[in-house]
Design an enzyme around this catalytic site. Sequence first.
Site, PDB file in Angstrom:
ATOM      1  N   HIS A 161      -6.847   4.910   2.495  1.00  0.00           N
ATOM      2  CA  HIS A 161      -6.298   4.598   1.116  1.00  0.00           C
ATOM      3  C   HIS A 161      -6.260   5.840   0.093  1.00  0.00           C
ATOM      4  CE1 HIS A 161      -5.782   0.488   1.885  1.00  0.00           C
ATOM      5  NE2 HIS A 161      -6.687   0.511   2.870  1.00  0.00           N
ATOM      6  N   ASN A 166       0.756  -1.235   0.082  1.00  0.00           N
ATOM      7  CA  ASN A 166      -0.176   0.157   0.117  1.00  0.00           C
ATOM      8  C   ASN A 166       0.758   1.227  -0.196  1.00  0.00           C
ATOM      9  OD1 ASN A 166      -2.503  -1.441   0.325  1.00  0.00           O
ATOM     10  ND2 ASN A 166      -2.019  -1.766   2.199  1.00  0.00           N
ATOM     11  N   SER A 203     -10.706  -0.182   0.672  1.00  0.00           N
ATOM     12  CA  SER A 203      -9.436  -0.910   0.373  1.00  0.00           C
ATOM     13  C   SER A 203      -9.331  -1.966  -0.287  1.00  0.00           C
ATOM     14  CB  SER A 203      -9.195  -1.239   1.952  1.00  0.00           C
ATOM     15  OG  SER A 203     -10.025  -1.972   2.366  1.00  0.00           O
ATOM     16  N   HIS A 245     -13.635  -1.074   6.564  1.00  0.00           N
ATOM     17  CA  HIS A 245     -12.794  -2.166   7.067  1.00  0.00           C
ATOM     18  C   HIS A 245     -13.055  -2.671   8.541  1.00  0.00           C
ATOM     19  CE1 HIS A 245      -8.672  -2.524   9.124  1.00  0.00           C
ATOM     20  NE2 HIS A 245      -8.542  -2.820   7.805  1.00  0.00           N
ATOM     21  N   LYS A 270       0.137   3.864   4.693  1.00  0.00           N
ATOM     22  CA  LYS A 270      -0.059   3.553   3.264  1.00  0.00           C
ATOM     23  C   LYS A 270       0.888   4.679   2.345  1.00  0.00           C
ATOM     24  CE  LYS A 270      -4.137   1.367   5.121  1.00  0.00           C
ATOM     25  NZ  LYS A 270      -3.820   0.073   5.157  1.00  0.00           N
ATOM     26  N   ASP A 309     -13.052   7.577   6.981  1.00  0.00           N
ATOM     27  CA  ASP A 309     -11.817   6.593   7.213  1.00  0.00           C
ATOM     28  C   ASP A 309     -11.152   6.862   5.666  1.00  0.00           C
ATOM     29  OD1 ASP A 309      -9.687   4.937   7.062  1.00  0.00           O
ATOM     30  OD2 ASP A 309     -10.850   3.500   8.212  1.00  0.00           O
ATOM     31  N   GLU A 311     -15.530   4.630   4.228  1.00  0.00           N
ATOM     32  CA  GLU A 311     -14.245   4.987   3.906  1.00  0.00           C
ATOM     33  C   GLU A 311     -14.289   5.872   2.702  1.00  0.00           C
ATOM     34  OE1 GLU A 311     -11.756   1.229   3.046  1.00  0.00           O
ATOM     35  OE2 GLU A 311     -12.991   0.191   4.735  1.00  0.00           O
TER      36      GLU A 311
HETATM   37  C1  LIG Z   1      -9.493   1.454   5.401  1.00  0.00           C
HETATM   38  C2  LIG Z   1      -8.569   1.056   6.517  1.00  0.00           C
HETATM   39  N1  LIG Z   1      -8.673   1.576   7.815  1.00  0.00           N
HETATM   40  C3  LIG Z   1      -7.880   1.222   8.657  1.00  0.00           C
HETATM   41  C4  LIG Z   1      -7.117   0.463   8.455  1.00  0.00           C
HETATM   42  C5  LIG Z   1      -6.155   0.147   9.718  1.00  0.00           C
HETATM   43  O1  LIG Z   1      -4.797   0.904   9.659  1.00  0.00           O
HETATM   44  P1  LIG Z   1      -3.609   0.545  10.227  1.00  0.00           P
HETATM   45  O2  LIG Z   1      -2.954  -0.460   9.471  1.00  0.00           O
HETATM   46  O3  LIG Z   1      -2.644   1.948  10.567  1.00  0.00           O
HETATM   47  O4  LIG Z   1      -3.811  -0.200  11.794  1.00  0.00           O
HETATM   48  C6  LIG Z   1      -6.786  -0.219   7.239  1.00  0.00           C
HETATM   49  C7  LIG Z   1      -5.733  -1.125   6.921  1.00  0.00           C
HETATM   50  O5  LIG Z   1      -4.720  -1.539   7.277  1.00  0.00           O
HETATM   51  C8  LIG Z   1      -7.635   0.165   6.310  1.00  0.00           C
HETATM   52  O6  LIG Z   1      -7.495  -0.158   5.078  1.00  0.00           O
END
Ligand SMILES: Cc1ncc(COP(=O)(O)O)c(C=O)c1O
Length: 386
Positions: free
Chosen positions: A208, A53, A181, A139, A237, A205, A177
């Site tokens: 990405h 990512n 993702s 997510h 990412k 969120d 989101e």
């Molecule tokens: C949309 C989304 N939110 C949150 C996370 C979690 O973030 P982190 O990897 O920093 O824990 C991810 C992926 O890892 C994600 O794809």
Amino acid sequence: MIFSTMPAFKARIANALEARRQKGLTRQVRTIEGGNQAKLFHQKDGYVNFSSNDYLGLANDKELSLAWQKGIELYGNGSGASPLVTGFSPAHQNLETALCEWLGFSRAILFSSGFSANQALIFGLLEKGDLLLQDKLNHASLMEAGQLSPATMKRFLHNDLNSLKKLLTQEALVITEGVFSMDGDLSPLAELRAVTKDHAWLAVDDAHGIGVLGEQGQGSCHYANIKPDILIVTFGKAFGLSGAAILCNEEVGDYLTQFARHHVYSTAIPPSQAYALTHAIGMIQTQSWRREKLGELQHIYRECFSRFDGYVETETPIKPILLGEASLAIDVAEQLKSKGHWLTAIRPPTVPNGTARLRITLTSNHTLEQVRQLASCFEEAIERVS
Ligand SMILES: Cc1ncc(COP(=O)(O)O)c(C=O)c1O
């Protein structure tokens, strides 16, 4: 009484592992060298990495490494404590200020991961009787927190405003989101903002989207020209590092500082990391060539892949190819691997049954030729299995 054998736990573990094995869904941690580069190595074999990512190619960037080293010189190693004790340094303060200025919010609260930021938001804000509405494809960190929170959680159909409107029967927190993702598609943020304007808070969120979309990489909300009530950005990412922040107004910032348990009761990220993250913001803002390169790669990807069944058009560097059954996705991924391409077959339970896929991610470190090569090997693999 002696509990040393723990038969119930043993049986549970054995049964769960066996069920995964039987469905062909067992996951493995592999030791990968160069997983943060365009070329990775596994057991001495080299592969082009289409799985990370690291969209802007910062995870192994020398300028950013130097910034982190400078951060260590200035601030030492760990933060030494949680933020409310002694763990909040000028480097953390500078990072919060830079995030607020860049993204147009009054407050930024830092977390050590996006997972914990999402959990902290939901657990910190919601009480029994509250309504939480989430896009069905959000997510796992958001879904799990919603299920465990005392609020009533309902899921609206993916990107479906009518489905959301039907569920919006009282004041609510709506979470989506910015870029999904697993599918790489965008949320209809302008429409969601309109629907939630009077009746709900909108939280986005943008794990990405940040760094990738928008003129200076400000992400999905800037790209859609909206401001959500709450924005979650993660640093694992496009930032090429790790950690996360929740952006919000003064009042919510004060509230989270008191009640976001993952912030209050967890060691602050190292100050050197906060220093490097602030440097990364500058790189993301000014090095627009990274986004332009991604644009070129996406153009070539479309040219090469749009003729295949399962091709999905996306505006982002996340490129799914829907293959259906998990076994087929694994088969094609294995064939591509044998030709030197590393990409992940995404299977249930990460995605719904029958939608197993290859998830190809492009990063600005790829060459156009690497994408062309991938397409020609994909064609051979598909011909072999059909
Ligand atoms: C949309 C989304 N939110 C949150 C996370 C979690 O973030 P982190 O990897 O920093 O824990 C991810 C992926 O890892 C994600 O794809």
